[in-house]
Write a protein that holds these residues in place. Structure first.
Motif, PDB file in Angstrom:
ATOM      1  N   UNK A  61       0.842  -1.199   0.000  1.00 36.95           N
ATOM      2  CA  UNK A  61       0.000   0.000   0.000  1.00 36.95           C
ATOM      3  C   UNK A  61       0.873   1.243   0.000  1.00 36.95           C
ATOM      4  N   UNK A  62       0.833   1.972  -1.109  1.00 37.16           N
ATOM      5  CA  UNK A  62       1.624   3.185  -1.264  1.00 37.16           C
ATOM      6  C   UNK A  62       0.822   4.407  -0.828  1.00 37.16           C
ATOM      7  N   UNK A  63       1.432   5.581  -1.062  1.00 41.83           N
ATOM      8  CA  UNK A  63       0.812   6.828  -0.648  1.00 41.83           C
ATOM      9  C   UNK A  63      -0.501   7.126  -1.346  1.00 41.83           C
ATOM     10  N   UNK A  64      -0.770   6.469  -2.471  1.00 40.42           N
ATOM     11  CA  UNK A  64      -2.039   6.682  -3.168  1.00 40.42           C
ATOM     12  C   UNK A  64      -3.197   6.178  -2.310  1.00 40.42           C
ATOM     13  N   UNK A  65      -2.937   5.089  -1.574  1.00 40.49           N
ATOM     14  CA  UNK A  65      -3.993   4.443  -0.802  1.00 40.49           C
ATOM     15  C   UNK A  65      -3.892   4.670   0.703  1.00 40.49           C
ATOM     16  N   UNK A  66      -2.703   5.010   1.181  1.00 41.10           N
ATOM     17  CA  UNK A  66      -2.497   4.970   2.629  1.00 41.10           C
ATOM     18  C   UNK A  66      -1.680   6.157   3.125  1.00 41.10           C
ATOM     19  N   UNK A  67      -1.687   6.293   4.430  1.00 39.58           N
ATOM     20  CA  UNK A  67      -0.862   7.287   5.113  1.00 39.58           C
ATOM     21  C   UNK A  67      -0.243   6.593   6.336  1.00 39.58           C
ATOM     22  N   UNK A  68       1.083   6.772   6.503  1.00 41.59           N
ATOM     23  CA  UNK A  68       1.786   6.110   7.609  1.00 41.59           C
ATOM     24  C   UNK A  68       2.570   7.175   8.386  1.00 41.59           C
ATOM     25  N   UNK A  69       2.373   7.222   9.702  1.00 43.99           N
ATOM     26  CA  UNK A  69       3.047   8.194  10.561  1.00 43.99           C
ATOM     27  C   UNK A  69       3.652   7.465  11.750  1.00 43.99           C
ATOM     28  N   UNK A  70       4.569   8.167  12.423  1.00 40.93           N
ATOM     29  CA  UNK A  70       5.150   7.613  13.659  1.00 40.93           C
ATOM     30  C   UNK A  70       5.134   8.676  14.748  1.00 40.93           C
ATOM     31  N   UNK A  71       5.189   8.189  15.974  1.00 43.40           N
ATOM     32  CA  UNK A  71       5.310   9.067  17.141  1.00 43.40           C
ATOM     33  C   UNK A  71       6.474   8.547  17.981  1.00 43.40           C
ATOM     34  N   UNK A  72       7.446   9.442  18.242  1.00 41.59           N
ATOM     35  CA  UNK A  72       8.611   9.065  19.047  1.00 41.59           C
ATOM     36  C   UNK A  72       8.387   9.481  20.486  1.00 41.59           C
ATOM     37  N   UNK A  73       8.359   8.491  21.381  1.00 40.86           N
ATOM     38  CA  UNK A  73       8.241   8.730  22.818  1.00 40.86           C
ATOM     39  C   UNK A  73       7.053   9.631  23.143  1.00 40.86           C
ATOM     40  N   UNK A  74       5.930   9.380  22.480  1.00 43.63           N
ATOM     41  CA  UNK A  74       4.709  10.131  22.772  1.00 43.63           C
ATOM     42  C   UNK A  74       4.637  11.498  22.120  1.00 43.63           C
ATOM     43  N   UNK A 101      15.810   4.161  27.150  1.00 41.09           N
ATOM     44  CA  UNK A 101      14.928   3.325  26.329  1.00 41.09           C
ATOM     45  C   UNK A 101      13.701   4.145  25.929  1.00 41.09           C
ATOM     46  N   UNK A 102      13.350   4.063  24.648  1.00 38.29           N
ATOM     47  CA  UNK A 102      12.249   4.842  24.107  1.00 38.29           C
ATOM     48  C   UNK A 102      11.365   3.947  23.239  1.00 38.29           C
ATOM     49  N   UNK A 103      10.141   4.460  22.978  1.00 36.77           N
ATOM     50  CA  UNK A 103       9.181   3.713  22.165  1.00 36.77           C
ATOM     51  C   UNK A 103       8.779   4.541  20.955  1.00 36.77           C
ATOM     52  N   UNK A 104       8.791   3.890  19.792  1.00 36.00           N
ATOM     53  CA  UNK A 104       8.281   4.498  18.558  1.00 36.00           C
ATOM     54  C   UNK A 104       7.017   3.731  18.172  1.00 36.00           C
ATOM     55  N   UNK A 111      -8.272   4.877   3.317  1.00 41.48           N
ATOM     56  CA  UNK A 111      -9.698   4.724   3.072  1.00 41.48           C
ATOM     57  C   UNK A 111     -10.026   3.260   2.786  1.00 41.48           C
ATOM     58  N   UNK A 112     -11.010   2.745   3.537  1.00 40.20           N
ATOM     59  CA  UNK A 112     -11.486   1.365   3.392  1.00 40.20           C
ATOM     60  C   UNK A 112     -10.361   0.362   3.598  1.00 40.20           C
ATOM     61  N   UNK A 113      -9.390   0.769   4.449  1.00 37.99           N
ATOM     62  CA  UNK A 113      -8.288  -0.141   4.809  1.00 37.99           C
ATOM     63  C   UNK A 113      -8.322  -0.376   6.309  1.00 37.99           C
ATOM     64  N   UNK A 114      -8.008  -1.584   6.704  1.00 39.81           N
ATOM     65  CA  UNK A 114      -7.926  -1.898   8.128  1.00 39.81           C
ATOM     66  C   UNK A 114      -6.767  -1.108   8.740  1.00 39.81           C
ATOM     67  N   UNK A 115      -7.056  -0.287   9.746  1.00 40.78           N
ATOM     68  CA  UNK A 115      -5.998   0.482  10.406  1.00 40.78           C
ATOM     69  C   UNK A 115      -5.081  -0.446  11.193  1.00 40.78           C
ATOM     70  N   UNK A 116      -3.808  -0.054  11.230  1.00 43.95           N
ATOM     71  CA  UNK A 116      -2.809  -0.882  11.924  1.00 43.95           C
ATOM     72  C   UNK A 116      -1.850   0.010  12.710  1.00 43.95           C
ATOM     73  N   UNK A 117      -1.228  -0.578  13.713  1.00 48.82           N
ATOM     74  CA  UNK A 117      -0.153   0.102  14.438  1.00 48.82           C
ATOM     75  C   UNK A 117       0.853  -0.950  14.910  1.00 48.82           C
ATOM     76  N   UNK A 118       2.063  -0.512  15.082  1.00 42.32           N
ATOM     77  CA  UNK A 118       3.110  -1.401  15.592  1.00 42.32           C
ATOM     78  C   UNK A 118       4.068  -0.583  16.454  1.00 42.32           C
ATOM     79  N   UNK A 119       4.734  -1.269  17.361  1.00 42.80           N
ATOM     80  CA  UNK A 119       5.632  -0.594  18.309  1.00 42.80           C
ATOM     81  C   UNK A 119       7.067  -1.045  18.082  1.00 42.80           C
ATOM     82  N   UNK A 120       7.965  -0.080  18.074  1.00 45.22           N
ATOM     83  CA  UNK A 120       9.405  -0.357  17.937  1.00 45.22           C
ATOM     84  C   UNK A 120      10.096   0.175  19.188  1.00 45.22           C
ATOM     85  N   UNK A 121      10.872  -0.690  19.857  1.00 48.85           N
ATOM     86  CA  UNK A 121      11.629  -0.291  21.043  1.00 48.85           C
ATOM     87  C   UNK A 121      13.015   0.183  20.632  1.00 48.85           C
TER      88      UNK A 121
END
Length: 346
Positions: A61-74, A101-104, A111-121
């Motif tokens: 899923x590329x930028x045409x269909x999706x948007x992906x963001x991250x949050x560093x340590x909140x 130690x931090x969390x990303x 649109x019409x995609x199952x939302x997902x999230x993952x955690x990186x230590x």
């Protein structure tokens, strides 16, 4: 996938009805991080990469269909870069961030995609330079010398790491180096007469570390400790050929490489199987032994001397070139008569 409308009509003879319901059909998705645990450095960057895929088709899923963001340590959400094929990446600055130690958390949606999230230590430490090792008096000393080992353990950029554990191991013995604020290094003095490590060529393992800092080690350093170089000087008080009634003194200078005399050594003269222990003169700083012609040993004759000098930590020396000759005292016989040697009967 997308937006759909369900329309429903009915009639029961007395009434009729109509209603609609909109539904969105989602594609199932997966969000997989390239690394779930990352070790990185402060004052640097941490690189992350995730794959956001439509698991039904399947396809990335590329930028045409999706948007992906991250949050560093909140912190605030920041977009990742679309690398096509469903791969998204980000290079996160760690400037000004303390070790720890931090969390990303990475969020992916569309649109019409199952939302997902993952955690990186993420574990961050200060980056450090390779150890710099310096000897004050080279790494090759004798029994009477010493040399100071200095180890520089610095952050990247040359700032010394204080409060670190810096040690050196030789064989099974480990010594802790002491911090010297004047030079910004860790130090220890090695003496040639130390029982440990003792004589020989020694391989050193130097370790340096502190919590929150990259540890460093160096196993290329050596230390050579040898016996002190010595010389042996021979002198006689007079002729080495004496008679039974004469005497002569043998002097031996047993000295270090810098001509300093070596007291408390074992200095002996061997003639045949007889050993004569020489005496130390603290004024002249040399060893001596007096041979008397009338001594029972070595006695009359021509004698070859073996002179040996030795002391722990100092090179053994010997001399086999000396001889001592002891002869009988020359004599004469003088005759005299009280009244000549011709007399009469009366």
């Amino acid at each position: 996938h997308g937006l759909y409308r369900i329309e429903q009509f009915w009639s029961n003879g007395t009434e009729a009805g109509y209603r609609t319901k909109e539904i969105i059909l989602y594609y199932p998705t997966t969000l997989i991080e390239e690394q779930s645990q990352i070790n990185g450095f402060t004052e640097s960057t941490v690189d992350i990469s995730v794959d956001f895929d439509d698991s039904y088709t399947p396809q990335g899923l590329d930028g045409i269909f999706a948007n992906v963001v991250y949050s560093f340590d909140g912190g605030a959400n920041i977009s990742l870069v679309d690398q096509s094929g469903g791969t998204w990446t980000a290079s996160i600055s760690t400037t000004g961030i303390s070790p720890g130690r931090y969390t990303i958390i990475v969020y992916a949606e569309g649109y019409a995609l199952e939302n997902q999230s993952t955690t990186i230590d993420v574990s961050l430490i200060h980056d450090t330079e390779a150890l710099t090792v310096v000897w004050s008096n080279t790494n090759d000393i004798s029994y009477v010398e010493s040399t100071e080992l200095s180890v520089a353990y610095n952050r990247l950029g040359g700032v010394p790491v204080t409060g670190a554990d810096v040690n050196v191991t030789i064989g099974t013995t480990t010594w802790v180096l002491n911090w010297d604020s004047g030079s910004g290094t860790y130090k220890r003095i090695f003496y040639g007469d130390d029982v440990d490590p003792g004589f020989g060529s020694h391989n050193l393992t130097i370790l340096a570390g502190r919590s929150g800092y990259e540890p460093q080690s160096d196993s290329t350093v050596t230390l050579d400790i040898s016996e002190e170089s010595t010389t042996l000087g021979i002198a006689w008080s007079g002729s080495t050929s004496i008679t039974y009634v004469e005497s002569v003194t043998l002097y031996v200078n047993y000295q270090m490489s810098n001509t300093t005399a070596i007291p408390s050594a074992t200095v002996e003269v061997t003639i045949d199987s007889n050993i004569f222990v020489m005496n130390w003169n603290d004024t002249s700083k040399r060893y001596w032994y007096q041979f008397n012609g009338n001594d029972l040993l070595p006695g009359i004759g021509v004698h070859s001397l073996t002179i040996e000098a030795n002391k722990f930590g100092y090179q053994y020396q010997s001399d086999l070139l000396q001889t001592l000759t002891i002869t009988e005292e020359p004599t004469t016989l003088v005759l005299s008569w009280s009244n000549g040697n011709s007399i009469t009967y009366v």
